[in-house]
Write a protein that holds these residues in place. Structure first.
Motif, mmCIF file in Angstrom:
data_model
loop_
_atom_site.group_PDB
_atom_site.id
_atom_site.type_symbol
_atom_site.label_atom_id
_atom_site.label_comp_id
_atom_site.label_asym_id
_atom_site.label_seq_id
_atom_site.Cartn_x
_atom_site.Cartn_y
_atom_site.Cartn_z
ATOM 1 N N UNK A 36 0.831 -1.206 0.000
ATOM 2 C CA UNK A 36 0.000 0.000 0.000
ATOM 3 C C UNK A 36 0.866 1.257 0.000
ATOM 4 N N UNK A 37 0.453 2.242 -0.762
ATOM 5 C CA UNK A 37 1.254 3.454 -0.931
ATOM 6 C C UNK A 37 1.376 4.237 0.374
ATOM 7 N N UNK A 38 2.569 4.692 0.627
ATOM 8 C CA UNK A 38 2.860 5.677 1.667
ATOM 9 C C UNK A 38 4.222 6.245 1.336
ATOM 10 N N UNK A 39 4.574 7.345 1.949
ATOM 11 C CA UNK A 39 5.964 7.772 1.931
ATOM 12 C C UNK A 39 6.675 7.068 3.082
ATOM 13 N N UNK A 40 7.984 7.018 3.036
ATOM 14 C CA UNK A 40 8.740 6.196 3.983
ATOM 15 C C UNK A 40 9.619 7.042 4.895
ATOM 16 N N UNK A 41 9.964 6.448 6.053
ATOM 17 C CA UNK A 41 10.866 7.130 6.975
ATOM 18 C C UNK A 41 12.223 7.388 6.320
ATOM 19 N N UNK A 42 12.674 6.459 5.490
ATOM 20 C CA UNK A 42 13.963 6.626 4.815
ATOM 21 C C UNK A 42 13.895 7.722 3.760
ATOM 22 N N UNK A 43 12.725 7.889 3.129
ATOM 23 C CA UNK A 43 12.521 8.980 2.177
ATOM 24 C C UNK A 43 12.614 10.322 2.897
ATOM 25 N N UNK A 44 12.010 10.413 4.075
ATOM 26 C CA UNK A 44 12.133 11.631 4.884
ATOM 27 C C UNK A 44 13.605 11.898 5.200
ATOM 28 N N UNK A 45 14.315 10.838 5.543
ATOM 29 C CA UNK A 45 15.724 10.973 5.937
ATOM 30 C C UNK A 45 16.581 11.558 4.827
ATOM 31 N N UNK A 46 16.424 11.082 3.596
ATOM 32 C CA UNK A 46 17.310 11.534 2.523
ATOM 33 C C UNK A 46 16.959 12.927 2.024
ATOM 34 N N UNK A 47 15.804 13.455 2.441
ATOM 35 C CA UNK A 47 15.459 14.818 2.058
ATOM 36 C C UNK A 47 15.781 15.831 3.160
ATOM 37 N N UNK A 48 16.725 15.510 4.018
ATOM 38 C CA UNK A 48 17.229 16.494 4.980
ATOM 39 C C UNK A 48 18.265 17.348 4.257
ATOM 40 N N UNK A 49 17.840 18.512 3.778
ATOM 41 C CA UNK A 49 18.679 19.321 2.883
ATOM 42 C C UNK A 49 18.833 20.757 3.377
ATOM 43 N N UNK A 50 18.987 20.916 4.686
ATOM 44 C CA UNK A 50 19.126 22.266 5.235
ATOM 45 C C UNK A 50 20.379 22.977 4.746
ATOM 46 N N UNK A 51 21.352 22.216 4.261
ATOM 47 C CA UNK A 51 22.575 22.836 3.738
ATOM 48 C C UNK A 51 22.305 23.749 2.547
ATOM 49 N N UNK A 52 21.190 23.573 1.888
ATOM 50 C CA UNK A 52 20.869 24.395 0.716
ATOM 51 C C UNK A 52 20.690 25.875 1.063
ATOM 52 N N UNK A 53 20.332 26.178 2.298
ATOM 53 C CA UNK A 53 19.953 27.547 2.660
ATOM 54 C C UNK A 53 21.188 28.379 2.990
ATOM 55 N N UNK A 94 19.209 13.188 15.421
ATOM 56 C CA UNK A 94 18.406 12.536 16.454
ATOM 57 C C UNK A 94 17.124 11.933 15.883
ATOM 58 N N UNK A 95 16.482 12.622 14.937
ATOM 59 C CA UNK A 95 15.237 12.100 14.362
ATOM 60 C C UNK A 95 15.473 10.781 13.631
ATOM 61 N N UNK A 96 16.549 10.683 12.879
ATOM 62 C CA UNK A 96 16.838 9.423 12.197
ATOM 63 C C UNK A 96 17.031 8.290 13.203
ATOM 64 N N UNK A 97 17.786 8.558 14.244
ATOM 65 C CA UNK A 97 18.021 7.518 15.253
ATOM 66 C C UNK A 97 16.718 7.141 15.950
ATOM 67 N N UNK A 98 15.960 8.154 16.368
ATOM 68 C CA UNK A 98 14.719 7.920 17.106
ATOM 69 C C UNK A 98 13.750 7.052 16.308
ATOM 70 N N UNK A 99 13.671 7.273 14.994
ATOM 71 C CA UNK A 99 12.683 6.591 14.152
ATOM 72 C C UNK A 99 13.213 5.304 13.538
ATOM 73 N N UNK A 100 14.377 4.866 13.974
ATOM 74 C CA UNK A 100 14.880 3.576 13.545
ATOM 75 C C UNK A 100 15.492 3.550 12.160
#
Length: 643
Positions: free
Chosen positions: A398-415, A497-503
């Motif tokens: 079933x479709x959902x977005x994934x925790x790993x997808x959230x992880x790889x879009x941590x792009x604060x360096x862009x700003x 911390x969020x990546x670690x917390x969410x496994x």
């Protein structure tokens, strides 16, 4: 949120036998590729032992990625629930309003007629790895090594040194945050972490660093105790929820009271602004983490929605306000999906195979001209005629977005830490402003008070470089960010911390689960190109390479030429980028896609428009400078006035 959580009830705590069965099932691939696909996967695996995909000629590399995507669909898609019953049934959740057979429901319901809760607000994030390999961490795992220390050593810009991404412009940075706000948002718990500060002193401005924990979904199966689920407060669909909201209630508050289908904007002469509430917050679908980049893009696509409404009303005068709104939303969302697919992605992943592959995602290998001329050559083949209109498919999960997808879009360096604004008419310097002063309720101030016009802001973003997504490139203000709720946050610490917390698995395990090579030394991790960084990583992680966080490892690894982020992150992107299109019946659906679902006027609007068209349509003052760029990607640096 209470009603949404009630909608997502599926299975309750099962007995041990059922739990074992569910865990065993999660070890099985969700689907099996066809025999020709298995041959293609095997052939390219053999070839890649000699030549990696990115060193192959463009078309061959694109086919290599197509077969890699099939393999990833087989081994790297997993449900966030132990049972598919959580997605609901049409009997339990009947479609009571026929309107939503052909229109998006703001809560995300009914995209699938068979699984009406799939992808809706309040449903869990899925996984790219089996759930039993993404367990809740122990306290020692959560804090080892200290996440604030990792932020200080590998996130902070050293001596204020900004590392630019010279192939991109600031529109590319603003765009991805604009899209992320459509896709996902975790729910905070009422409980807090007390983040330990590193030994030896820390310049943190408070006695301690507090952070709300991520709220865990209720236990529905014994596996949820070891591997908690986390719900998405947004809809997971590509449905423009950042503009329209993730609930029907919110959507109604954003629309005008006239039967014109439009979104409410404050009109000041010829200029339109997003309206504000009494506290100065923008009235739009998603208004967290706000800054001038969000102000610009939300305003742009709210105006685009209203322009589509005008075109539909002129062509179909008998349409009701709801009908105009529904069709305009379909068009606007599909246009954003198209821009992201064929423009933003080839800009940040500037490689010939990606340009070919992403164009093929939308148009197929037959190309744009033939598809526009003849329609779909193949009724169902996404390779021949593209994903839109090929038929929605969930690949066994079933479709959902994934925790790993959230992880790889941590792009604060862009700003960047500051933004230089120039006149869109003359190119003259107007002001250079710290980005921190253009956040939250202040984001609209220079546009409202006349210091800047929207064309000035877009022109300036078109010229300015974002930051490179690499080690030591987080902006200073995001590492001591005070938010409107009174919290002070270090986003570098939070990301770790969020990546670690969410496994989310650490870097080596992350790559291993994607069937990628895994470094055995810190020198190998950094490609042998940066001995000083390798030694610092080794010291910070106590010599244990398996402890390196996924984000840190991804930032430290060598980057494929032309790529704006790591190949590790890219592997998750390959499978999830096309899944957002392929799972959605309003894009991939064989009957919903096309003039029948979008109207003739609306469908032409999607197929004939790109980001340059949107900018030129809403801000005609930009047409001249956009034309100077010729065929240049709008997310690459623009041509300056006078050049």
């Amino acid at each position: 949120m209470a009603s949404t959580k009630g909608n997502s009830t599926g299975v309750h705590v099962s007995n041990a036998t059922e739990h074992k069965t569910n865990q065993d099932e999660q070890l099985l691939p969700p689907f099996t590729p066809s025999f020709p696909e298995r041959i293609g996967i095997g052939a390219f695996k053999l070839l890649n032992k000699v030549v990696p995909w990115y060193k192959l000629p463009g078309f061959i590399g694109a086919f290599n990625l197509a077969f890699l995507r099939i393999e990833l669909r087989q081994f790297n898609l997993y449900d966030g629930y132990a049972s598919p019953e959580a997605q609901g049934t049409s009997q339990e959740n009947p479609l009571s309003d026929e309107r939503y057979h052909g229109a998006r429901h703001s809560d995300g319901k009914f995209n699938s007629q068979e699984m009406p809760l799939m992808g809706c607000r309040g449903m869990r994030f899925g996984r790219n790895f089996p759930r039993h390999l993404t367990p809740k961490p122990t306290e020692e795992e959560l804090w080892t090594p200290n996440p604030r220390m990792i932020s200080d050593r590998f996130m902070a810009r050293r001596d204020g040194r900004f590392i630019p991404a010279t192939t991109l412009n600031m529109l590319a940075a603003a765009w991805i945050q604009f899209q992320i706000h459509d896709w996902f948002n975790h729910v905070d718990s009422e409980e807090k972490f007390n983040v330990p500060l590193p030994e030896g002193g820390d310049p943190w401005p408070h006695p301690q660093m507090e952070l709300f924990r991520t709220k865990q979904d209720e236990v529905r199966d014994p596996s949820d105790i070891k591997c908690p689920g986390y719900v998405n407060e947004n809809t997971a669909w590509w449905d423009g929820s950042q503009i329209y909201g993730s609930s029907e209630k919110v959507t109604q508050t954003l629309r005008t009271k006239l039967p014109d289908g439009k979104l409410t904007l404050d009109e000041m002469g010829a200029v339109s602004f997003l309206p504000r509430d009494k506290d100065g917050n923008p009235l739009t679908g998603f208004n967290n983490n706000w800054w001038i980049g969000m102000e610009m893009l939300h305003t742009l696509f709210a105006k685009e929605h209203n322009a589509i409404c005008d075109a539909l009303k002129a062509a179909y005068p008998d349409m009701t306000g709801d009908q105009i709104f529904d069709k305009a939303r379909l068009v606007n969302c599909a246009l954003m999906a198209k821009i992201h697919t064929v423009e933003w992605t080839p800009a940040i992943l500037a490689h010939p195979a990606l340009k070919i592959g992403m164009a093929a995602n939308w148009w197929g290998i037959v190309g744009e001209k033939l598809t526009k001329m003849l329609g779909r050559i193949s009724k169902t083949s996404e390779i021949i005629s593209g994903i839109p209109g090929s038929g929605a498919e969930q690949d066994g999960v079933p479709y959902s977005l994934t925790e790993e997808f959230v992880s790889v879009y941590r792009m604060h360096s862009l700003i960047p830490d500051e933004i230089t604004f120039l006149s869109s008419k003359t190119g003259a310097h107007i002001q250079t402003t710290p980005t921190a002063t253009l956040t939250f309720s202040n984001a609209q101030t220079p546009l409202r008070n006349g210091t800047l016009t929207f064309p000035d802001a877009f022109y300036s973003f078109g010229l300015a470089h974002p930051g490179a997504i690499t080690i030591n490139n987080y902006p200073s203000f995001l590492r001591t960010l005070t938010t409107p709720d009174g919290q002070t946050r270090d986003l570098g610490t939070i990301d770790i911390l969020r990546d670690r917390e969410r496994g989310v698995p650490r870097y080596c395990a992350f790559r291993r689960l994607l069937r990628m090579s895994v470094p055995t030394t810190f020198d190998e991790l950094t490609g042998g190109q940066n001995p000083a960084l390798a030694r610092e990583l080794e010291e910070a992680y106590g010599g244990r390479i398996e402890m390196v966080d996924a984000l840190v490892g991804s930032h430290a690894e060598p980057v494929i030429p032309g790529f704006g982020f790591s190949e590790t992150a890219f592997r998750v992107f390959i499978v999830m980028a096309s899944r957002r299109l392929k799972s959605d019946r309003f894009i991939a659906g064989g009957t919903e896609w096309g003039e029948g679902g979008y109207t003739a006027v609306g469908f032409r609007w999607v197929q004939d428009s790109g980001m340059k068209d949107v900018l030129g349509r809403q801000f005609p003052e930009l047409k001249q400078v956009l034309e100077r760029g010729g065929e240049r990607n709008v997310f690459a640096p623009w041509v300056k006035l006078g050049e």
